[in-house]
Every structure is written in C-alpha cells, then in structure tokens.
Write a protein that holds these residues in place. Structure first.
Motif, mmCIF file in Angstrom:
data_model
loop_
_atom_site.group_PDB
_atom_site.id
_atom_site.type_symbol
_atom_site.label_atom_id
_atom_site.label_comp_id
_atom_site.label_asym_id
_atom_site.label_seq_id
_atom_site.Cartn_x
_atom_site.Cartn_y
_atom_site.Cartn_z
ATOM 1 N N SER A 18 0.809 -1.227 0.000
ATOM 2 C CA SER A 18 0.000 0.000 0.000
ATOM 3 C C SER A 18 0.840 1.275 0.000
ATOM 4 O O SER A 18 0.462 2.270 -0.616
ATOM 5 C CB SER A 18 -0.932 0.005 1.210
ATOM 6 O OG SER A 18 -0.194 -0.044 2.415
ATOM 7 N N PRO A 20 3.669 2.321 -1.434
ATOM 8 C CA PRO A 20 4.086 2.956 -2.692
ATOM 9 C C PRO A 20 2.949 3.681 -3.406
ATOM 10 O O PRO A 20 3.178 4.722 -4.040
ATOM 11 C CB PRO A 20 4.598 1.775 -3.527
ATOM 12 C CG PRO A 20 4.981 0.736 -2.530
ATOM 13 C CD PRO A 20 3.989 0.876 -1.421
ATOM 14 N N GLN A 21 1.733 3.147 -3.299
ATOM 15 C CA GLN A 21 0.602 3.814 -3.952
ATOM 16 C C GLN A 21 0.275 5.132 -3.258
ATOM 17 O O GLN A 21 0.025 6.149 -3.911
ATOM 18 C CB GLN A 21 -0.609 2.888 -3.941
ATOM 19 C CG GLN A 21 -0.364 1.588 -4.683
ATOM 20 C CD GLN A 21 -1.561 0.661 -4.583
ATOM 21 O OE1 GLN A 21 -2.662 1.007 -5.004
ATOM 22 N NE2 GLN A 21 -1.362 -0.518 -4.017
ATOM 23 N N ALA A 23 2.365 6.886 -1.360
ATOM 24 C CA ALA A 23 3.497 7.792 -1.566
ATOM 25 C C ALA A 23 3.476 8.394 -2.962
ATOM 26 O O ALA A 23 3.805 9.574 -3.147
ATOM 27 C CB ALA A 23 4.811 7.038 -1.333
ATOM 28 N N GLY A 24 3.072 7.609 -3.946
ATOM 29 C CA GLY A 24 2.987 8.133 -5.308
ATOM 30 C C GLY A 24 1.926 9.209 -5.439
ATOM 31 O O GLY A 24 2.130 10.223 -6.106
ATOM 32 N N THR A 25 0.793 8.995 -4.784
ATOM 33 C CA THR A 25 -0.269 10.011 -4.785
ATOM 34 C C THR A 25 0.216 11.280 -4.098
ATOM 35 O O THR A 25 -0.019 12.397 -4.579
ATOM 36 C CB THR A 25 -1.526 9.470 -4.088
ATOM 37 O OG1 THR A 25 -1.971 8.295 -4.777
ATOM 38 C CG2 THR A 25 -2.635 10.509 -4.081
ATOM 39 N N ALA A 27 3.316 12.327 -3.763
ATOM 40 C CA ALA A 27 4.328 12.979 -4.600
ATOM 41 C C ALA A 27 3.677 13.738 -5.752
ATOM 42 O O ALA A 27 4.105 14.843 -6.104
ATOM 43 C CB ALA A 27 5.313 11.942 -5.138
ATOM 44 N N MET A 28 2.632 13.166 -6.332
ATOM 45 C CA MET A 28 1.943 13.835 -7.432
ATOM 46 C C MET A 28 1.271 15.117 -6.946
ATOM 47 O O MET A 28 1.340 16.160 -7.609
ATOM 48 C CB MET A 28 0.916 12.899 -8.052
ATOM 49 C CG MET A 28 0.213 13.491 -9.259
ATOM 50 S SD MET A 28 -1.002 12.377 -9.960
ATOM 51 C CE MET A 28 -2.185 12.326 -8.616
ATOM 52 N N THR A 41 -1.162 17.364 2.645
ATOM 53 C CA THR A 41 -1.176 16.230 1.729
ATOM 54 C C THR A 41 -1.964 15.067 2.312
ATOM 55 O O THR A 41 -2.783 14.436 1.628
ATOM 56 C CB THR A 41 0.268 15.795 1.416
ATOM 57 O OG1 THR A 41 1.002 16.924 0.941
ATOM 58 C CG2 THR A 41 0.291 14.711 0.362
ATOM 59 N N THR A 71 -6.787 8.093 -6.225
ATOM 60 C CA THR A 71 -5.945 9.209 -6.621
ATOM 61 C C THR A 71 -6.718 10.226 -7.457
ATOM 62 O O THR A 71 -6.509 11.431 -7.339
ATOM 63 C CB THR A 71 -4.721 8.696 -7.401
ATOM 64 O OG1 THR A 71 -4.028 7.749 -6.586
ATOM 65 C CG2 THR A 71 -3.777 9.827 -7.744
#
Length: 221
Positions: A18, A20-21, A23-25, A27-28, A41, A71
């Motif tokens: 979970s 990485p998903q 964290a990617g959101t 970061a975006m 955030t 996301t």
C-alpha cells in the motif's frame, strides 16, 4: 494474478503493497502544488478516499481507515475544494470556527488532520475533534475519535444556509508554547462516487471485483 500461474489469484497484504501507492499520490499532489505541507497532503488524500464501509459490515474504520485510495478523487479535491490551515495552542486557542453557505440535500465532506507534535509522550495524545452546526446553531454532525490524528465528517444539510464547522481541542498534551497545526479540507463529498473506466477480462482466476470476503476487505469493482 499469481506469479508464474496467472490463472490463479494471489493475495498480498501489508504496508509494502500500500505504501508505494499512497506515496505516489502524495508525490503527485506536491508536484502539482509544492507549497503543500505533509499535513495538507495527508488531509487531501483522506478527503478523497472511496467509502468501503457498506461492503465491510463486520469491520469499522479502525480496520480499513477512511476507505480505499482514489488518486483521481484526491486530485479533484485538490482542484475544487477549500484547504484551510490553522493552529491550536494550550491555554489560548482551543477552538477555531469556519462558516460555509451550504445547500440542503447536497452531500458535503470535511476532513481535518493534525500533527502529533510531541511523539515522546506515549501516555496521551493531543485530541482534536470536528463538529458541524446548522444555521439554527444546532449540532448536526461530529467526529470524535480519540488517540487519532484525523477526523472526517460526511453529511447532508437539512437546511440551506450558513453552517459552522468547528475544530475543537478536547485534550492538549503539547506545551503552551507549542502550536498544534491542522489542515481542514471542505467541499463536495465524492467518497461514494463510482469510478468511471473499463476493464479487459484476462481469463479464469481474474475476478475483477476485489478480494472475496473470506480473504479480507471488499473493494468496489
């Protein structure tokens, strides 16, 4: 699909799947707006999750949090909803109020996140709660989760008019000279939104509808 046996399904649970998903959101979001803080955030992400409570009647939000990461809804909230920052302080600021003109029958969501400013204090936590009052000053909704760093309310006003949302400290552990910052996101509720898209059937074993109940939480199609 299970590795090297794609006709079977493999279930993997845990932070390594979970994180990485999420964290990617995050970061975006911060690429879209570099001024966002960590608390901003987190509030935006929790504001945009999809509600899975109805599909999981045996569990509470202590099992699945506020819902499933979406996301697309997180970004929509970042673009359309109000982001408000504030801080509370022991002995001087125990409550901050915000007012919004709302429409009866329309679904709204308020999400508030705050920081645990004294992580060395394991005996107790700052406790901040969230309340909604109608135009008649009557309490309409509340989120009062103890030992937690966020609160969220999804509600439908009974009356059109000016509503008050109150961020209230119920317990301070932080010293009087330390601000306890928070971020409040307010706007339309999208947590029950149906995700638009398409799918391609990959054959037996690819159910396309989330996990069976015996294996854990149920997610929407």
């Amino acid at each position: 699909a299970k590795h090297d046996d794609e006709n079977l399904v493999r279930f993997i649970l845990g932070t390594s799947i979970s994180a990485p998903q999420v964290a990617g959101t995050a970061a975006m979001l911060r690429a879209i707006d570099p001024t966002l803080t960590a608390i901003d955030t987190k509030a935006l992400i929790l504001h945009g999750v999809e509600d899975i409570a109805a599909a999981n009647p045996l569990y509470t939000r202590f099992r699945y949090g506020l819902g499933m990461l979406r996301t697309d809804l997180v970004v929509e909230g970042q673009q359309r909803d109000r982001l408000l920052r504030g801080h509370l302080r022991q002995g001087s600021i125990a409550q901050i109020d915000y007012t919004f003109d709302l429409i009866a029958g329309r679904r709204y969501a308020a999400t508030m996140c705050f920081a645990r400013t004294d992580p060395a204090n394991q005996a107790d936590w700052d406790n901040i709660d969230l309340y909604v009052y109608g135009p008649d000053a009557r309490l309409r909704a509340a989120s009062e989760t103890a030992r937690n760093l966020y609160e969220k309310i999804v509600f439908v006003p009974r009356q059109t008019g000016r509503h008050r949302i109150s961020v209230v400290s119920r317990n301070f552990t932080s010293a009087a000279n330390i601000d306890v910052p928070f971020t409040l996101i307010f706007g339309d509720d999208r947590s029950g939104a149906v995700q638009k898209g398409s799918f391609l059937s990959m054959g037996p074993g690819c159910q396309g509808r989330g996990e069976p109940g015996a294996n854990g939480l149920i997610i929407p199609p």
